[in-house]
Write a protein that holds these residues in place. Structure first.
Motif, PDB file in Angstrom:
ATOM      1  N   GLU A  37      27.597  47.925  33.578  1.00  0.00           N
ATOM      2  CA  GLU A  37      28.934  48.502  33.603  1.00  0.00           C
ATOM      3  C   GLU A  37      29.579  48.300  34.970  1.00  0.00           C
ATOM      4  O   GLU A  37      30.720  47.834  35.067  1.00  0.00           O
ATOM      5  CB  GLU A  37      28.785  49.989  33.301  1.00  0.00           C
ATOM      6  N   LYS A  38      28.819  48.650  36.016  1.00  0.00           N
ATOM      7  CA  LYS A  38      29.346  48.526  37.374  1.00  0.00           C
ATOM      8  C   LYS A  38      29.623  47.060  37.715  1.00  0.00           C
ATOM      9  O   LYS A  38      30.559  46.737  38.428  1.00  0.00           O
ATOM     10  CB  LYS A  38      28.327  49.090  38.371  1.00  0.00           C
ATOM     11  N   MET A  39      28.758  46.157  37.189  1.00  0.00           N
ATOM     12  CA  MET A  39      28.885  44.747  37.547  1.00  0.00           C
ATOM     13  C   MET A  39      30.123  44.114  36.930  1.00  0.00           C
ATOM     14  O   MET A  39      30.718  43.226  37.512  1.00  0.00           O
ATOM     15  CB  MET A  39      27.664  43.975  37.054  1.00  0.00           C
ATOM     16  N   CYS A  40      30.451  44.520  35.712  1.00  0.00           N
ATOM     17  CA  CYS A  40      31.410  43.738  34.930  1.00  0.00           C
ATOM     18  C   CYS A  40      32.812  44.302  34.870  1.00  0.00           C
ATOM     19  O   CYS A  40      33.738  43.584  34.506  1.00  0.00           O
ATOM     20  CB  CYS A  40      30.902  43.575  33.505  1.00  0.00           C
ATOM     21  N   GLU A  41      32.991  45.585  35.173  1.00  0.00           N
ATOM     22  CA  GLU A  41      34.316  46.141  34.956  1.00  0.00           C
ATOM     23  C   GLU A  41      35.357  45.475  35.842  1.00  0.00           C
ATOM     24  O   GLU A  41      35.154  45.287  37.033  1.00  0.00           O
ATOM     25  CB  GLU A  41      34.300  47.654  35.151  1.00  0.00           C
ATOM     26  N   GLY A  42      36.474  45.080  35.226  1.00  0.00           N
ATOM     27  CA  GLY A  42      37.534  44.409  35.968  1.00  0.00           C
ATOM     28  C   GLY A  42      37.334  42.914  36.083  1.00  0.00           C
ATOM     29  O   GLY A  42      38.173  42.219  36.641  1.00  0.00           O
ATOM     30  N   ARG A  43      36.240  42.389  35.551  1.00  0.00           N
ATOM     31  CA  ARG A  43      35.982  40.954  35.653  1.00  0.00           C
ATOM     32  C   ARG A  43      36.228  40.279  34.306  1.00  0.00           C
ATOM     33  O   ARG A  43      36.680  40.920  33.352  1.00  0.00           O
ATOM     34  CB  ARG A  43      34.561  40.717  36.120  1.00  0.00           C
ATOM     35  N   LEU A  87      32.672  45.451  24.184  1.00  0.00           N
ATOM     36  CA  LEU A  87      33.609  45.286  25.282  1.00  0.00           C
ATOM     37  C   LEU A  87      34.981  45.802  24.882  1.00  0.00           C
ATOM     38  O   LEU A  87      35.427  45.584  23.757  1.00  0.00           O
ATOM     39  CB  LEU A  87      33.767  43.797  25.635  1.00  0.00           C
ATOM     40  N   GLU A  88      35.629  46.495  25.801  1.00  0.00           N
ATOM     41  CA  GLU A  88      37.050  46.759  25.617  1.00  0.00           C
ATOM     42  C   GLU A  88      37.764  45.823  26.567  1.00  0.00           C
ATOM     43  O   GLU A  88      37.526  45.858  27.778  1.00  0.00           O
ATOM     44  CB  GLU A  88      37.389  48.217  25.936  1.00  0.00           C
ATOM     45  N   ILE A  89      38.623  44.958  26.024  1.00  0.00           N
ATOM     46  CA  ILE A  89      39.227  43.928  26.870  1.00  0.00           C
ATOM     47  C   ILE A  89      40.743  44.009  26.848  1.00  0.00           C
ATOM     48  O   ILE A  89      41.355  44.414  25.862  1.00  0.00           O
ATOM     49  CB  ILE A  89      38.773  42.514  26.445  1.00  0.00           C
ATOM     50  N   ASP A  90      41.286  43.621  27.978  1.00  0.00           N
ATOM     51  CA  ASP A  90      42.735  43.499  28.114  1.00  0.00           C
ATOM     52  C   ASP A  90      42.967  42.031  28.437  1.00  0.00           C
ATOM     53  O   ASP A  90      42.785  41.612  29.575  1.00  0.00           O
ATOM     54  CB  ASP A  90      43.206  44.412  29.255  1.00  0.00           C
ATOM     55  N   GLY A  91      43.300  41.238  27.429  1.00  0.00           N
ATOM     56  CA  GLY A  91      43.311  39.791  27.616  1.00  0.00           C
ATOM     57  C   GLY A  91      41.890  39.323  27.827  1.00  0.00           C
ATOM     58  O   GLY A  91      41.031  39.549  26.994  1.00  0.00           O
ATOM     59  N   GLU A  92      41.632  38.702  28.971  1.00  0.00           N
ATOM     60  CA  GLU A  92      40.275  38.245  29.279  1.00  0.00           C
ATOM     61  C   GLU A  92      39.548  39.244  30.168  1.00  0.00           C
ATOM     62  O   GLU A  92      38.393  39.034  30.513  1.00  0.00           O
ATOM     63  CB  GLU A  92      40.347  36.895  30.014  1.00  0.00           C
ATOM     64  N   THR A  93      40.215  40.295  30.583  1.00  0.00           N
ATOM     65  CA  THR A  93      39.641  41.193  31.581  1.00  0.00           C
ATOM     66  C   THR A  93      38.903  42.350  30.898  1.00  0.00           C
ATOM     67  O   THR A  93      39.395  42.923  29.933  1.00  0.00           O
ATOM     68  CB  THR A  93      40.760  41.766  32.468  1.00  0.00           C
ATOM     69  N   ILE A  94      37.740  42.670  31.438  1.00  0.00           N
ATOM     70  CA  ILE A  94      36.947  43.768  30.888  1.00  0.00           C
ATOM     71  C   ILE A  94      37.522  45.095  31.363  1.00  0.00           C
ATOM     72  O   ILE A  94      37.656  45.313  32.575  1.00  0.00           O
ATOM     73  CB  ILE A  94      35.483  43.673  31.361  1.00  0.00           C
ATOM     74  N   VAL A  95      37.826  45.976  30.442  1.00  0.00           N
ATOM     75  CA  VAL A  95      38.245  47.320  30.824  1.00  0.00           C
ATOM     76  C   VAL A  95      37.028  48.247  30.812  1.00  0.00           C
ATOM     77  O   VAL A  95      36.779  48.989  31.751  1.00  0.00           O
ATOM     78  CB  VAL A  95      39.327  47.849  29.866  1.00  0.00           C
ATOM     79  N   ARG A  96      36.290  48.204  29.722  1.00  0.00           N
ATOM     80  CA  ARG A  96      35.046  48.987  29.641  1.00  0.00           C
ATOM     81  C   ARG A  96      33.989  48.125  28.978  1.00  0.00           C
ATOM     82  O   ARG A  96      34.302  47.227  28.199  1.00  0.00           O
ATOM     83  CB  ARG A  96      35.263  50.261  28.818  1.00  0.00           C
ATOM     84  N   ILE A  97      32.758  48.439  29.259  1.00  0.00           N
ATOM     85  CA  ILE A  97      31.653  47.683  28.654  1.00  0.00           C
ATOM     86  C   ILE A  97      30.521  48.646  28.363  1.00  0.00           C
ATOM     87  O   ILE A  97      30.245  49.548  29.154  1.00  0.00           O
ATOM     88  CB  ILE A  97      31.207  46.531  29.577  1.00  0.00           C
ATOM     89  N   MET A  98      29.897  48.490  27.204  1.00  0.00           N
ATOM     90  CA  MET A  98      28.809  49.401  26.857  1.00  0.00           C
ATOM     91  C   MET A  98      27.707  48.643  26.117  1.00  0.00           C
ATOM     92  O   MET A  98      27.946  48.060  25.064  1.00  0.00           O
ATOM     93  CB  MET A  98      29.345  50.518  25.974  1.00  0.00           C
ATOM     94  N   PRO A  99      26.517  48.615  26.679  1.00  0.00           N
ATOM     95  CA  PRO A  99      25.402  47.985  25.958  1.00  0.00           C
ATOM     96  C   PRO A  99      24.899  48.894  24.837  1.00  0.00           C
ATOM     97  O   PRO A  99      24.846  50.112  25.018  1.00  0.00           O
ATOM     98  CB  PRO A  99      24.327  47.797  27.037  1.00  0.00           C
TER      99      PRO A  99
END
Lengths: 401, 165
Positions: free
Chosen positions: A374-380, A37-49
């Motif tokens: 990726e689509k589900m989690c970005e920004g969450r 995960l690339e995170i900004d605080g608690e928010t997901i910026v990017r995610i890669m399995p």
């Protein structure tokens, strides 16, 4: 395992962000999934399995085995629904051979397949709820799952790695009281589903954690290759059991649960309704179970009964030949897809006319579904990742093979 | 149920909607076809696979809008050695079709279909990892199952089942 020794997969894009590893030992990743995960605080910026930790090269192993020896390997791919794997593989080989399967074997396969679906959904429901924080459901689900595993043990001798379906039919006659035991379970089970729903469906905490979380539209779900309840939770009405029937599913009446919202709660609802539909199919299979043989009349392919081997020379010869040399399958290729608890499971089997498959490829529903993450989690938030992973019901054995 | 022999004559199969569509667009796009065990396979010209996929996906009458699977078969030592296999599904029409592209053994490469279906991402990475087929235009063509530092492509037929020891 792809990136263990190499450069990191993700690097922080801005000064504010950081990289966080989730898994492969994280309890909510259901085995050995690693999510970066690339995170900004608690928010997901990017995610890669990142997958491959459970890669065992089953497809390569299959090429070195006789056709009938592949059946036990298929159990181990998706270990929560072994019978569905068995079914998909034997249907593919039967299609290559042009074998006709007797009705009783087909109905038995349907019955056990639906029990497998319930078994798999129970594990999903228990662990998914546990990930989100509802611990009790897990105990309830595993109580009923134990009943199903006992039924599997009664019919095949094994609780999990059943290998009960064989090319040309099923391995053994089920024991005498088997159908009574299944009926007993089928009568009890709907009230248990009510119990799970009492605990979750109206529960405000559950609803807050799942409604509106990890949304995915129908277009995105199709483009990203989703299937099964993950796709139906976004309102796409397709179920291979109904739309492209196999193994006699055209004889059964059942509804295909749909939900429109495309969030975690919608996928939860689809699967819980599927539990009810599956038990209805089990009831129908019990009511209409035909009489007759459980193996096809194909002595060159199907192992003879033990009794026949003791009295008939020919049966003994066929047994010896199948075990030592296998049986040759006419050259060709087949793609057989079935509706597994997780979506479209497909076996692509290529034969070159010998006794060993030239190529066996498993289309994994989870591998495709995982691309939705990726689509589900970005920004969450990070906590939503846990809910999203649970809601696509991953089994790493099937993803990595 | 005896097996019906496979039909491999393109002339007999030219009525199939997917073949009609592809040949109507570019007569040289279809290099062969096979109808066997109720399954349709279409051999597509290597350089045209991406456009062919886009065409079939956007067809008004029978849109093959879902990419079920991408995989590969190694016919070593025959040439062309690799067959990349695409399984397409039409969700509205409940129909399947199989597209195939033949690739030669030395530096096999084909255009990626990820711009048409993002779902091809993991499938193509897996084929690259296990067969060594390159997909040009893929956004992230790296190994997916094997370790990054692995040598060789395990599902190739000249790779021993026990591995190199």
């Amino acid at each position: 395992m792809a990136h263990l020794n190499a450069t990191p997969v993700l690097e922080p894009g801005q000064d504010r962000t950081m990289i966080l590893n989730m898994g492969p030992q994280h309890p909510s990743t259901h085995g050995v999934l690693r999510v970066i995960l690339e995170i900004d605080g608690e928010t997901i910026v990017r995610i890669m399995p990142d997958i491959g930790y459970l890669h065992t090269g089953i497809e390569k192993t299959c090429e070195a085995k006789f056709y009938q020896q592949v059946v036990p390997l298929t159990d181990r791919i998706d270990y929560l629904c072994p019978m569905t794997n068995n079914l998909c593989y034997v249907l593919a080989v039967e299609k290559l051979l042009g074998l006709e399967i007797p009705p009783k074997a087909q109905w038995l396969r349907v019955l056990l397949n639906e029990l497998t679906r319930i078994n798999s959904h129970l594990v999903w429901l228990g662990t998914h709820a546990m990930d989100i924080g509802a611990l009790t459901v897990f105990l309830y689900c595993f109580r009923e799952r134990e009943d199903i595993l006992r039924l599997f043990e009664a019919v095949s001798g094994q609780r999990m790695m059943t290998s009960y379906f064989r090319i040309g039919g099923v391995a053994l006659e089920p024991p005498l009281d088997f159908f009574d035991r299944v009926r007993d379970f089928a009568n009890r089970f709907p009230s248990k589903v009510d119990e799970y729903e009492n605990l979750l469906t109206g529960n405000p905490i559950w609803v807050m954690r799942t409604k509106g979380v990890a949304k995915i539209t129908a277009e995105d779900a199709i483009a990203l290759g989703a299937s099964g309840p993950t796709l139906r939770g976004s309102g796409v009405d397709i179920d291979l059991r109904r739309d492209m029937p196999y193994s006699g599913y055209e004889n059964f009446k059942f509804k295909v649960p749909l939900a429109q919202e495309g969030d975690v709660f919608a996928r939860y609802q689809c699967r819980v309704q599927e539990l009810r539909e599956s038990i209805a199919i089990v009831q129908q299979a019990l009511d209409g179970m035909p009489q007759g043989p459980i193996k096809a009349d194909a002595p060159k392919v199907v192992l003879p009964d033990r009794e026949k081997m003791k009295t008939q020379m020919e049966a003994l010869i066929y047994h010896f030949k199948i075990i030592t040399e296998g049986f040759s399958v006419p050259a060709g290729e087949v793609y057989q897809a079935v509706e597994s608890p997780r979506g479209e499971m497909g076996y692509y089997v290529v034969s070159d006319g010998t006794a060993k498959p030239y190529r066996v490829h498993m289309r994994s529903a989870c591998l495709a579904n995982l691309q939705l993450l990726e689509k589900m989690c970005e920004g969450r938030l990070i906590a939503d990742v846990v809910a999203a992973i649970g809601s696509i019901d991953i089994v790493l054995g099937e993803i990595d093979r | 149920m005896p097996l019906a022999p496979a039909i491999t004559d393109l002339e007999q199969l030219k009525e199939h909607p997917a073949i009609v569509r592809l040949r109507g667009w570019n007569p040289s796009s279809v290099v062969g076809a096979k109808f066997d065990r109720d399954e349709m396979s279409i051999y597509v010209e290597r350089s045209l696979i991406r456009e062919a996929c886009a065409l079939l996906r956007d067809d008004a009458k029978c849109p093959f809008n879902y990419l079920a699977d991408v995989t590969c078969v190694d016919w070593y030592p025959a040439e062309p050695r690799f067959e990349v296999v695409y399984h397409l599904l039409s969700i509205p029409n409940k129909e399947r079709v199989r597209l195939k592209v033949r690739l030669s053994g030395d530096s096999p490469a084909v255009e990626s279909v990820t711009p048409i279906w993002p779902s091809a991402n993991f499938f193509e990475r897996e084929v690259y990892d296990l067969f060594g087929v390159r997909f040009t235009g893929h956004p992230y063509l790296r190994r997916i199952q094997m370790p990054e530092t692995w040598e060789g492509h395990p599902l190739r037929k000249d790779y021993p089942v026990e591995g190199y020891r």
